[in-house]
Design a protein around this motif. Sequence first.
Motif, PDB file in Angstrom:
ATOM      1  N   MET A  98       0.823  -1.200   0.000  1.00 21.61           N
ATOM      2  CA  MET A  98       0.000   0.000   0.000  1.00 21.61           C
ATOM      3  C   MET A  98       0.865   1.260   0.000  1.00 21.61           C
ATOM      4  O   MET A  98       0.510   2.271  -0.605  1.00 21.61           O
ATOM      5  CB  MET A  98      -0.925   0.004   1.217  1.00 21.61           C
ATOM      6  N   ALA A  99       2.017   1.194   0.672  1.00 19.78           N
ATOM      7  CA  ALA A  99       2.868   2.382   0.786  1.00 19.78           C
ATOM      8  C   ALA A  99       3.579   2.708  -0.511  1.00 19.78           C
ATOM      9  O   ALA A  99       3.579   3.855  -0.963  1.00 19.78           O
ATOM     10  CB  ALA A  99       3.881   2.183   1.911  1.00 19.78           C
ATOM     11  N   ILE A 100       4.183   1.705  -1.139  1.00 19.69           N
ATOM     12  CA  ILE A 100       4.967   1.985  -2.340  1.00 19.69           C
ATOM     13  C   ILE A 100       4.078   2.338  -3.526  1.00 19.69           C
ATOM     14  O   ILE A 100       4.580   2.781  -4.564  1.00 19.69           O
ATOM     15  CB  ILE A 100       5.888   0.810  -2.702  1.00 19.69           C
ATOM     16  N   GLY A 101       2.768   2.177  -3.372  1.00 19.59           N
ATOM     17  CA  GLY A 101       1.868   2.541  -4.455  1.00 19.59           C
ATOM     18  C   GLY A 101       1.918   4.012  -4.814  1.00 19.59           C
ATOM     19  O   GLY A 101       1.541   4.387  -5.931  1.00 19.59           O
TER      20      GLY A 101
ATOM     21  N   ALA B  58      -8.661  -4.606   9.578  1.00 20.86           N
ATOM     22  CA  ALA B  58      -7.245  -4.568   9.205  1.00 20.86           C
ATOM     23  C   ALA B  58      -7.079  -4.157   7.742  1.00 20.86           C
ATOM     24  O   ALA B  58      -6.239  -3.302   7.414  1.00 20.86           O
ATOM     25  CB  ALA B  58      -6.605  -5.930   9.455  1.00 20.86           C
ATOM     26  N   PHE B  59      -7.874  -4.741   6.873  1.00 21.01           N
ATOM     27  CA  PHE B  59      -7.783  -4.364   5.457  1.00 21.01           C
ATOM     28  C   PHE B  59      -8.227  -2.915   5.249  1.00 21.01           C
ATOM     29  O   PHE B  59      -7.701  -2.222   4.382  1.00 21.01           O
ATOM     30  CB  PHE B  59      -8.622  -5.316   4.600  1.00 21.01           C
ATOM     31  N   ALA B  60      -9.192  -2.458   6.045  1.00 22.10           N
ATOM     32  CA  ALA B  60      -9.614  -1.062   5.946  1.00 22.10           C
ATOM     33  C   ALA B  60      -8.480  -0.122   6.326  1.00 22.10           C
ATOM     34  O   ALA B  60      -8.284   0.932   5.700  1.00 22.10           O
ATOM     35  CB  ALA B  60     -10.829  -0.814   6.838  1.00 22.10           C
ATOM     36  N   LEU B  61      -7.690  -0.474   7.353  1.00 20.62           N
ATOM     37  CA  LEU B  61      -6.541   0.342   7.737  1.00 20.62           C
ATOM     38  C   LEU B  61      -5.497   0.380   6.627  1.00 20.62           C
ATOM     39  O   LEU B  61      -4.853   1.407   6.402  1.00 20.62           O
ATOM     40  CB  LEU B  61      -5.923  -0.196   9.027  1.00 20.62           C
ATOM     41  N   LEU B  62      -5.322  -0.728   5.925  1.00 19.34           N
ATOM     42  CA  LEU B  62      -4.371  -0.768   4.819  1.00 19.34           C
ATOM     43  C   LEU B  62      -4.814   0.155   3.686  1.00 19.34           C
ATOM     44  O   LEU B  62      -4.004   0.890   3.112  1.00 19.34           O
ATOM     45  CB  LEU B  62      -4.220  -2.207   4.319  1.00 19.34           C
ATOM     46  N   VAL B  63      -6.107   0.120   3.363  1.00 19.12           N
ATOM     47  CA  VAL B  63      -6.626   1.003   2.315  1.00 19.12           C
ATOM     48  C   VAL B  63      -6.537   2.465   2.755  1.00 19.12           C
ATOM     49  O   VAL B  63      -6.255   3.356   1.948  1.00 19.12           O
ATOM     50  CB  VAL B  63      -8.081   0.620   1.961  1.00 19.12           C
ATOM     51  N   LEU B  64      -6.760   2.718   4.044  1.00 21.76           N
ATOM     52  CA  LEU B  64      -6.638   4.087   4.565  1.00 21.76           C
ATOM     53  C   LEU B  64      -5.208   4.602   4.406  1.00 21.76           C
ATOM     54  O   LEU B  64      -4.998   5.767   4.041  1.00 21.76           O
ATOM     55  CB  LEU B  64      -7.046   4.126   6.038  1.00 21.76           C
ATOM     56  N   LEU B  65      -4.221   3.755   4.674  1.00 24.25           N
ATOM     57  CA  LEU B  65      -2.827   4.154   4.464  1.00 24.25           C
ATOM     58  C   LEU B  65      -2.580   4.498   3.007  1.00 24.25           C
ATOM     59  O   LEU B  65      -1.944   5.511   2.696  1.00 24.25           O
ATOM     60  CB  LEU B  65      -1.893   3.026   4.911  1.00 24.25           C
ATOM     61  N   ARG B  66      -3.089   3.664   2.111  1.00 22.07           N
ATOM     62  CA  ARG B  66      -2.920   3.920   0.671  1.00 22.07           C
ATOM     63  C   ARG B  66      -3.591   5.231   0.274  1.00 22.07           C
ATOM     64  O   ARG B  66      -3.042   6.010  -0.515  1.00 22.07           O
ATOM     65  CB  ARG B  66      -3.503   2.767  -0.133  1.00 22.07           C
ATOM     66  N   PHE B  67      -4.782   5.476   0.818  1.00 23.12           N
ATOM     67  CA  PHE B  67      -5.509   6.706   0.503  1.00 23.12           C
ATOM     68  C   PHE B  67      -4.692   7.926   0.891  1.00 23.12           C
ATOM     69  O   PHE B  67      -4.616   8.896   0.128  1.00 23.12           O
ATOM     70  CB  PHE B  67      -6.852   6.705   1.245  1.00 23.12           C
ATOM     71  N   SER B  68      -4.071   7.895   2.062  1.00 22.68           N
ATOM     72  CA  SER B  68      -3.317   9.056   2.522  1.00 22.68           C
ATOM     73  C   SER B  68      -2.085   9.307   1.669  1.00 22.68           C
ATOM     74  O   SER B  68      -1.706  10.461   1.436  1.00 22.68           O
ATOM     75  CB  SER B  68      -2.911   8.866   3.991  1.00 22.68           C
ATOM     76  N   LEU B  69      -1.455   8.234   1.173  1.00 21.23           N
ATOM     77  CA  LEU B  69      -0.228   8.394   0.392  1.00 21.23           C
ATOM     78  C   LEU B  69      -0.498   8.710  -1.072  1.00 21.23           C
ATOM     79  O   LEU B  69       0.421   9.065  -1.813  1.00 21.23           O
ATOM     80  CB  LEU B  69       0.628   7.127   0.520  1.00 21.23           C
TER      81      LEU B  69
ATOM     82  N   MET C 174      12.137   4.225   3.728  1.00 20.45           N
ATOM     83  CA  MET C 174      10.818   4.269   4.356  1.00 20.45           C
ATOM     84  C   MET C 174      10.308   2.869   4.670  1.00 20.45           C
ATOM     85  O   MET C 174       9.666   2.645   5.710  1.00 20.45           O
ATOM     86  CB  MET C 174       9.818   4.989   3.444  1.00 20.45           C
ATOM     87  N   THR C 175      10.588   1.905   3.795  1.00 21.19           N
ATOM     88  CA  THR C 175      10.118   0.538   4.018  1.00 21.19           C
ATOM     89  C   THR C 175      11.074  -0.289   4.867  1.00 21.19           C
ATOM     90  O   THR C 175      10.643  -1.126   5.662  1.00 21.19           O
ATOM     91  CB  THR C 175       9.899  -0.170   2.672  1.00 21.19           C
ATOM     92  N   MET C 176      12.371  -0.050   4.722  1.00 20.30           N
ATOM     93  CA  MET C 176      13.340  -0.869   5.449  1.00 20.30           C
ATOM     94  C   MET C 176      13.466  -0.450   6.909  1.00 20.30           C
ATOM     95  O   MET C 176      13.640  -1.297   7.792  1.00 20.30           O
ATOM     96  CB  MET C 176      14.707  -0.800   4.769  1.00 20.30           C
ATOM     97  N   ILE C 177      13.412   0.858   7.185  1.00 23.58           N
ATOM     98  CA  ILE C 177      13.507   1.322   8.575  1.00 23.58           C
ATOM     99  C   ILE C 177      12.096   1.348   9.158  1.00 23.58           C
ATOM    100  O   ILE C 177      11.478   2.398   9.366  1.00 23.58           O
ATOM    101  CB  ILE C 177      14.176   2.706   8.657  1.00 23.58           C
TER     102      ILE C 177
END
Length: 292
Positions: free
Chosen positions: A101-104, A174-185, A212-215
């Motif tokens: 979701m983040a690297i999107g 949990a999946f909703a939180l993942l989509v929320l992270l994607r929405f913000s980014l 951002m992903t490794m740390i």
Amino acid sequence: MSEVLERTAPVTPSGPAPAGKVDLTVGDPDQRRLYWAVMDSWTVVRRGLIHYKRQPIIIVWQLGFPILSVLLYAYVFGGAMKSPGGDYRDYLMPGMFAMTMAIGFMNTATVVVHDATQGVIDRFRSMPMAPSAVVAGRGGNDILAAVAELTILAATAVATGWRSDGGFLATLSAFALLVLLRFSLIWLGVWLGLLIPSPEAAGGLYAIVFPMTMISSIFVPPSTMPDWLGVVAAWNPLSSTAAATRELFGNPVASDGSWVQENAVLMAVVWPLVLTAIFLPLAIRRFHRLSR
């Protein structure tokens, strides 16, 4: 031209609209503007979906890295990795979901910079459409793509033996939180896409994505890192989402007792709201500045 006249025509009394149709020549002007903003945004979303349909290799490419990472860490490195409890795959998978979701936002930035440099956004600005439709449509398109990516990635995780033991509502949350992270980014991606001068320069975003992903707590608990680096990793927004989804999925959770890790679910909501509050106005402001 008829659409322009329809949108800008003065409000005049008229008879009832035909059955099944909305009469946009009467009513509150604000309501008409809202209607056209939504319709224009949907047009931009449809454009993106048609692009995926005609070039499905884009979806394959976007999913390739996360799926390969799942298989690599689960089967190649998984035996050497230490899990806080249980199988390492149970610890890894929620982190991989969060990473995907983040690297999107890189894909968002690449598409936006391509449209900006190829004159597509200029074409949009010359058309009778709501100025907010380009940004909102891009966000809607990316959310639909993110849901599809998350579905395929979850199916891959289940095929490797991962399971959610948190119950239906907890799993859905949990999946909703993942989509929320994607929405913000998404808005970070739009903003960066409007700043980057060329599609080639978008490749430099890896310099942001890698640390951002490794740390973070995606692959290993922050407690295994040096003290100062562990604090940085614990306060990484990705770590909060990864830890919150592990908790909701019923997977192993690693916590050193710090406040941010003990309140991962709360921070998994707060961080995306903060990121949206920062980057959504920046993206809109940047778009309006280019429109002048």
